[in-house]
Design an enzyme around this catalytic site. Sequence first.
Site, PDB file in Angstrom:
ATOM      1  CG  ASN A  64      -2.405  -0.320   0.665  1.00  0.00           C
ATOM      2  OD1 ASN A  64      -2.895   0.387  -0.211  1.00  0.00           O
ATOM      3  ND2 ASN A  64      -3.032  -1.345   1.182  1.00  0.00           N
ATOM      4  CG  ASP A 110      -5.692   1.882   1.867  1.00  0.00           C
ATOM      5  OD1 ASP A 110      -4.887   1.679   0.945  1.00  0.00           O
ATOM      6  OD2 ASP A 110      -6.920   1.811   1.714  1.00  0.00           O
TER       7      ASP A 110
END
Length: 150
Positions: A64, A110
Amino acid sequence: MGRQPLFGINDLTTDDQGSVWFGTFGFDIDAGFDFKTKPPAGSLFRIDPPGKVTKLADGVEITNGLGFSPDRKLLYHCDSLSGVWVYDVRADRTVSERRLFAKLPEGSPDGMTVDAQGGVWVAVVMGVGEIVRFKPDGLLDRRVKVPANL
């Protein structure tokens, strides 16, 4: 020995030389994956103009967010299964000394960015809905709730 396919690219950043740094999955994410088991590891790559690709590191489970420290000597890389990792960036723009920079209090990392003071801001998913900031030493500095349920 043949080339292994790249199953997916997720998140990227650029550097001051116009190169693109990105992570890949070690599995076909579209085929589905049981997140209770450890996935095959992906890799970290750099593309230099006009298109030369260099593999820099292995061992990223769910790649990510990526971002550089303000002095460009560190590269942060979110792995959604294990936390935020950091590499030392060498003068030749390879990386070394991968180590865990920070674990989230809850949820999964993320996307991310790094601010001018070297603070690492991470979007937190998996039912949490917040953005967290870590100081350059890896200590949790702030938690900002956002209206998200992913």
